[in-house]
Design a protein around this motif. Sequence first.
Motif, PDB file in Angstrom:
ATOM      1  N   HIS A  65      -4.562 -42.453  -5.187  1.00  0.00           N
ATOM      2  CA  HIS A  65      -3.711 -43.156  -4.210  1.00  0.00           C
ATOM      3  C   HIS A  65      -4.082 -42.772  -2.776  1.00  0.00           C
ATOM      4  N   LEU A  66      -4.350 -41.487  -2.551  1.00  0.00           N
ATOM      5  CA  LEU A  66      -4.722 -41.019  -1.210  1.00  0.00           C
ATOM      6  C   LEU A  66      -6.201 -41.212  -0.909  1.00  0.00           C
ATOM      7  N   ASP A  67      -6.990 -41.550  -1.941  1.00  0.00           N
ATOM      8  CA  ASP A  67      -8.435 -41.705  -1.821  1.00  0.00           C
ATOM      9  C   ASP A  67      -9.064 -40.430  -1.257  1.00  0.00           C
ATOM     10  N   VAL A  68      -8.692 -39.276  -1.833  1.00  0.00           N
ATOM     11  CA  VAL A  68      -9.228 -37.994  -1.365  1.00  0.00           C
ATOM     12  C   VAL A  68     -10.336 -37.496  -2.282  1.00  0.00           C
ATOM     13  N   LYS A  69     -11.217 -36.747  -1.651  1.00  0.00           N
ATOM     14  CA  LYS A  69     -12.322 -36.125  -2.368  1.00  0.00           C
ATOM     15  C   LYS A  69     -12.395 -34.667  -1.947  1.00  0.00           C
ATOM     16  N   GLU A  70     -13.108 -33.865  -2.705  1.00  0.00           N
ATOM     17  CA  GLU A  70     -13.260 -32.455  -2.367  1.00  0.00           C
ATOM     18  C   GLU A  70     -13.787 -32.323  -0.943  1.00  0.00           C
ATOM     19  N   GLY A  71     -13.146 -31.482  -0.163  1.00  0.00           N
ATOM     20  CA  GLY A  71     -13.539 -31.261   1.224  1.00  0.00           C
ATOM     21  C   GLY A  71     -12.729 -32.050   2.222  1.00  0.00           C
ATOM     22  N   ASP A  72     -11.969 -33.068   1.767  1.00  0.00           N
ATOM     23  CA  ASP A  72     -11.112 -33.822   2.678  1.00  0.00           C
ATOM     24  C   ASP A  72      -9.966 -32.943   3.167  1.00  0.00           C
ATOM     25  N   VAL A  73      -9.463 -33.270   4.336  1.00  0.00           N
ATOM     26  CA  VAL A  73      -8.343 -32.531   4.927  1.00  0.00           C
ATOM     27  C   VAL A  73      -7.074 -33.358   4.744  1.00  0.00           C
ATOM     28  N   LEU A  74      -6.031 -32.697   4.206  1.00  0.00           N
ATOM     29  CA  LEU A  74      -4.733 -33.346   4.046  1.00  0.00           C
ATOM     30  C   LEU A  74      -3.736 -32.737   5.028  1.00  0.00           C
ATOM     31  N   LYS A  75      -2.916 -33.559   5.620  1.00  0.00           N
ATOM     32  CA  LYS A  75      -1.879 -33.092   6.530  1.00  0.00           C
ATOM     33  C   LYS A  75      -0.545 -33.147   5.807  1.00  0.00           C
ATOM     34  N   TRP A  76       0.185 -32.016   5.870  1.00  0.00           N
ATOM     35  CA  TRP A  76       1.520 -31.927   5.292  1.00  0.00           C
ATOM     36  C   TRP A  76       2.517 -32.332   6.363  1.00  0.00           C
ATOM     37  N   ILE A  77       3.424 -33.222   6.041  1.00  0.00           N
ATOM     38  CA  ILE A  77       4.443 -33.672   6.986  1.00  0.00           C
ATOM     39  C   ILE A  77       5.808 -33.316   6.408  1.00  0.00           C
ATOM     40  N   ASP A  78       6.531 -32.436   7.097  1.00  0.00           N
ATOM     41  CA  ASP A  78       7.868 -32.033   6.678  1.00  0.00           C
ATOM     42  C   ASP A  78       8.836 -33.146   7.053  1.00  0.00           C
ATOM     43  N   ARG A  79       9.460 -33.728   6.058  1.00  0.00           N
ATOM     44  CA  ARG A  79      10.393 -34.829   6.300  1.00  0.00           C
ATOM     45  C   ARG A  79      11.776 -34.342   6.723  1.00  0.00           C
ATOM     46  N   GLY A  80      11.987 -33.021   6.690  1.00  0.00           N
ATOM     47  CA  GLY A  80      13.247 -32.457   7.144  1.00  0.00           C
ATOM     48  C   GLY A  80      14.373 -32.542   6.132  1.00  0.00           C
TER      49      GLY A  80
ATOM     50  N   LEU B 206       2.184 -36.319   2.356  1.00  0.00           N
ATOM     51  CA  LEU B 206       0.771 -35.978   2.552  1.00  0.00           C
ATOM     52  C   LEU B 206       0.060 -37.193   3.107  1.00  0.00           C
ATOM     53  N   THR B 207      -0.804 -36.966   4.071  1.00  0.00           N
ATOM     54  CA  THR B 207      -1.648 -38.041   4.568  1.00  0.00           C
ATOM     55  C   THR B 207      -3.064 -37.500   4.698  1.00  0.00           C
ATOM     56  N   LYS B 208      -4.021 -38.326   4.408  1.00  0.00           N
ATOM     57  CA  LYS B 208      -5.427 -37.936   4.505  1.00  0.00           C
ATOM     58  C   LYS B 208      -5.852 -38.039   5.968  1.00  0.00           C
ATOM     59  N   MET B 209      -6.547 -37.015   6.435  1.00  0.00           N
ATOM     60  CA  MET B 209      -7.062 -37.017   7.795  1.00  0.00           C
ATOM     61  C   MET B 209      -8.476 -37.577   7.774  1.00  0.00           C
ATOM     62  N   GLN B 210      -8.783 -38.369   8.752  1.00  0.00           N
ATOM     63  CA  GLN B 210     -10.133 -38.918   8.902  1.00  0.00           C
ATOM     64  C   GLN B 210     -10.849 -38.137   9.991  1.00  0.00           C
TER      65      GLN B 210
END
Length: 66
Positions: free
Chosen positions: A30-45, A51-55
């Motif tokens: 779903h996130l289209d992530v691969k080894e080495g990709d950076v994911l950003k954690w977003i605290d919804r409070g 999680l969102t994939k960083m480009q």
Amino acid sequence: MKNTDGVWTVELEWDGDEAILPLPQEIIDHLDVKEGDVLKWIDRGDGSYALTKMQYDSDSGLTESF
């Protein structure tokens, strides 16, 4: 793992004092992530996180992917 309308609930696994967040293949796809990709954690409070994939932009560095 539970998926409801694009929301997954995943339980942490423990290895001694270390927490492991297992990401099922469905989430990885779903996130289209691969080894080495950076994911950003977003605290919804509200006790949940997104999680969102960083480009990587060669001019400006990391940018969020929406």
